[in-house]
Design a protein around this motif. Structure first.
Motif, mmCIF file in Angstrom:
data_model
loop_
_atom_site.group_PDB
_atom_site.id
_atom_site.type_symbol
_atom_site.label_atom_id
_atom_site.label_comp_id
_atom_site.label_asym_id
_atom_site.label_seq_id
_atom_site.Cartn_x
_atom_site.Cartn_y
_atom_site.Cartn_z
ATOM 1 N N ASN A 12 63.069 4.218 -71.792
ATOM 2 C CA ASN A 12 62.955 5.673 -71.885
ATOM 3 C C ASN A 12 61.497 6.066 -71.712
ATOM 4 O O ASN A 12 60.607 5.422 -72.284
ATOM 5 N N LEU A 13 61.266 7.084 -70.919
ATOM 6 C CA LEU A 13 59.904 7.588 -70.788
ATOM 7 C C LEU A 13 59.930 9.074 -70.482
ATOM 8 O O LEU A 13 60.939 9.593 -69.980
ATOM 9 N N SER A 14 58.846 9.732 -70.786
ATOM 10 C CA SER A 14 58.709 11.156 -70.494
ATOM 11 C C SER A 14 57.597 11.354 -69.480
ATOM 12 O O SER A 14 56.561 10.681 -69.545
ATOM 13 N N VAL A 15 57.827 12.264 -68.554
ATOM 14 C CA VAL A 15 56.823 12.562 -67.527
ATOM 15 C C VAL A 15 56.548 14.058 -67.521
ATOM 16 O O VAL A 15 57.428 14.865 -67.836
ATOM 17 N N ASP A 16 55.329 14.400 -67.171
ATOM 18 C CA ASP A 16 54.930 15.806 -67.168
ATOM 19 C C ASP A 16 55.212 16.454 -65.820
ATOM 20 O O ASP A 16 54.303 16.915 -65.117
ATOM 21 N N PHE A 17 56.491 16.479 -65.466
ATOM 22 C CA PHE A 17 56.959 17.130 -64.250
ATOM 23 C C PHE A 17 58.270 17.834 -64.557
ATOM 24 O O PHE A 17 59.054 17.362 -65.392
ATOM 25 N N VAL A 69 63.117 18.245 -71.120
ATOM 26 C CA VAL A 69 62.602 18.440 -72.480
ATOM 27 C C VAL A 69 62.001 19.826 -72.605
ATOM 28 O O VAL A 69 62.324 20.587 -73.522
ATOM 29 N N THR A 70 61.115 20.154 -71.688
ATOM 30 C CA THR A 70 60.550 21.501 -71.583
ATOM 31 C C THR A 70 60.542 21.871 -70.104
ATOM 32 O O THR A 70 61.001 21.108 -69.255
ATOM 33 N N GLU A 71 59.997 23.027 -69.802
ATOM 34 C CA GLU A 71 59.962 23.478 -68.405
ATOM 35 C C GLU A 71 59.200 22.508 -67.513
ATOM 36 O O GLU A 71 59.536 22.337 -66.342
ATOM 37 N N THR A 74 60.043 16.076 -68.438
ATOM 38 C CA THR A 74 61.364 15.489 -68.223
ATOM 39 C C THR A 74 61.429 14.106 -68.839
ATOM 40 O O THR A 74 60.489 13.317 -68.721
ATOM 41 N N GLU A 75 62.536 13.841 -69.490
ATOM 42 C CA GLU A 75 62.767 12.504 -70.049
ATOM 43 C C GLU A 75 63.632 11.711 -69.068
ATOM 44 O O GLU A 75 64.652 12.200 -68.583
ATOM 45 N N ILE A 76 63.202 10.487 -68.780
ATOM 46 C CA ILE A 76 63.925 9.608 -67.860
ATOM 47 C C ILE A 76 64.409 8.383 -68.623
ATOM 48 O O ILE A 76 63.644 7.757 -69.360
ATOM 49 N N THR A 77 65.681 8.052 -68.445
ATOM 50 C CA THR A 77 66.242 6.830 -69.026
ATOM 51 C C THR A 77 66.755 5.957 -67.883
ATOM 52 O O THR A 77 67.560 6.410 -67.069
ATOM 53 N N VAL A 78 66.252 4.726 -67.822
ATOM 54 C CA VAL A 78 66.686 3.775 -66.797
ATOM 55 C C VAL A 78 67.362 2.607 -67.509
ATOM 56 O O VAL A 78 66.771 1.981 -68.387
ATOM 57 N N GLU A 79 68.614 2.341 -67.135
ATOM 58 C CA GLU A 79 69.366 1.234 -67.740
ATOM 59 C C GLU A 79 69.925 0.334 -66.645
ATOM 60 O O GLU A 79 70.440 0.821 -65.639
ATOM 61 N N ILE A 80 69.802 -0.967 -66.836
ATOM 62 C CA ILE A 80 70.313 -1.943 -65.875
ATOM 63 C C ILE A 80 71.562 -2.591 -66.464
ATOM 64 O O ILE A 80 71.555 -3.039 -67.607
ATOM 65 N N ARG A 81 72.628 -2.626 -65.675
ATOM 66 C CA ARG A 81 73.845 -3.316 -66.126
ATOM 67 C C ARG A 81 74.400 -4.170 -64.994
ATOM 68 O O ARG A 81 74.286 -3.817 -63.817
ATOM 69 N N ARG A 82 74.947 -5.298 -65.362
ATOM 70 C CA ARG A 82 75.524 -6.200 -64.384
ATOM 71 C C ARG A 82 76.812 -5.612 -63.824
ATOM 72 O O ARG A 82 77.547 -4.914 -64.522
#
Length: 202
Positions: A12-17, A69-71, A74-82
Motif C-alpha cells: 500500500n502506498l499513497s501518492v500526491d496525484f 484520499v483527497t483531491e 491517491t492510495e494505491i494497493t498492489v497485490e500479487i496472486r498466483r
C-alpha cells in the motif's frame, strides 16, 4: 487457503496525484513493459488486474486498487496472486515482491508523463506491433499443419521448434508422432488466441 500457504504479497502506498492521473498510468502499464498484460477492470471501483506469464508456471495476477484520499492524493494497493494455488515457497514470494517493485516503478513513470507523452508512447508501440505481426505464427495454419502433416512434425517446424520437429521426423515410422500431432490438433482448436500467442508468438 492451504495450511502452509503464505499470504499474497501486497503493498500500500499513497501518492500526491489525483486519482484520474494515477488511473491513466495504471491503464497504460503494458506500454512500459509488455510482460504485464491487461486482464480485466472494474472502473466503478477503480480495480485493475494484469497478468504475467512465468517460466514453469501459469503465472500470476497483479491486482491494482485505487482509492481517492483527497483531491490530490491517491492510495494505491498492489497485490500479487498466483493463477493456480497459493504461495508456499519463499523464493516465490521474492519473485512476487519483484513484480510489486516493477509495477510501482512503472506507475511512477507513467504518472510523471504528460498526456502527449503517453500518446507518443502508444504510437511507437503501435508501430512496433505492426512490425512484429509480420512474423507472427497463425493458429489456423498450425492447426491445419498438425492435422495433415503433423506426423512428420511440419507444424513444429512452423512454430519455430525445429528440434521437436526433427524428433517427429525420426520417429514418424512408429506412428507416435502421428498420435501426438492429433493431440496437438485438438489442443490448437481449443486453445484461445491469447494463449497461443503467449506460447508461440513471444
Amino acid at each position: 487457503m492451504a495450511v502452509f500457504a503464505i499470504p499474497n504479497p501486497k503493498k500500500n502506498l499513497s501518492v500526491d496525484f489525483p486519482i484520474e492521473k494515477v488511473r491513466q498510468g495504471v491503464k497504460n502499464l503494458s506500454l512500459i513493459n509488455q510482460k504485464y498484460r491487461f486482464s480485466n477492470s472494474n472502473e466503478i471501483f477503480n480495480q485493475y488486474t494484469y497478468e504475467s506469464y512465468e517460466f514453469l508456471s501459469l503465472g500470476v495476477y497483479i491486482d491494482i486498487n485505487l482509492n481517492s484520499v483527497t483531491e490530490n492524493k491517491t492510495e494505491i494497493t498492489v497485490e500479487i496472486r498466483r493463477k493456480l494455488g497459493t504461495f508456499n515457497e519463499s523464493h516465490e514470494v521474492t519473485h512476487a515482491n519483484n513484480h510489486i517493485i516493477n509495477i510501482v516503478n512503472y506507475i511512477a513513470q507513467l504518472v510523471s508523463m504528460s498526456s502527449d507523452d503517453i500518446i507518443k508512447l502508444k504510437s511507437s508501440q503501435t508501430q512496433n506491433v505492426k512490425v512484429k505481426t509480420q512474423g507472427l505464427k497463425d493458429k489456423n495454419i498450425a492447426t491445419i499443419l498438425a492435422l495433415f502433416l503433423g506426423g512428420l512434425g511440419i507444424h513444429r517446424f512452423y512454430l519455430g521448434q525445429p528440434l521437436i520437429g526433427i524428433l517427429y521426423l525420426i520417429f514418424c515410422w512408429t506412428f507416435i508422432p502421428l498420435c501426438l500431432s492429433i493431440i496437438d490438433f485438438f489442443a490448437f482448436i481449443f486453445m484461445s488466441q491469447n494463449r497461443f500467442n503467449s506460447k508461440y508468438n513471444i
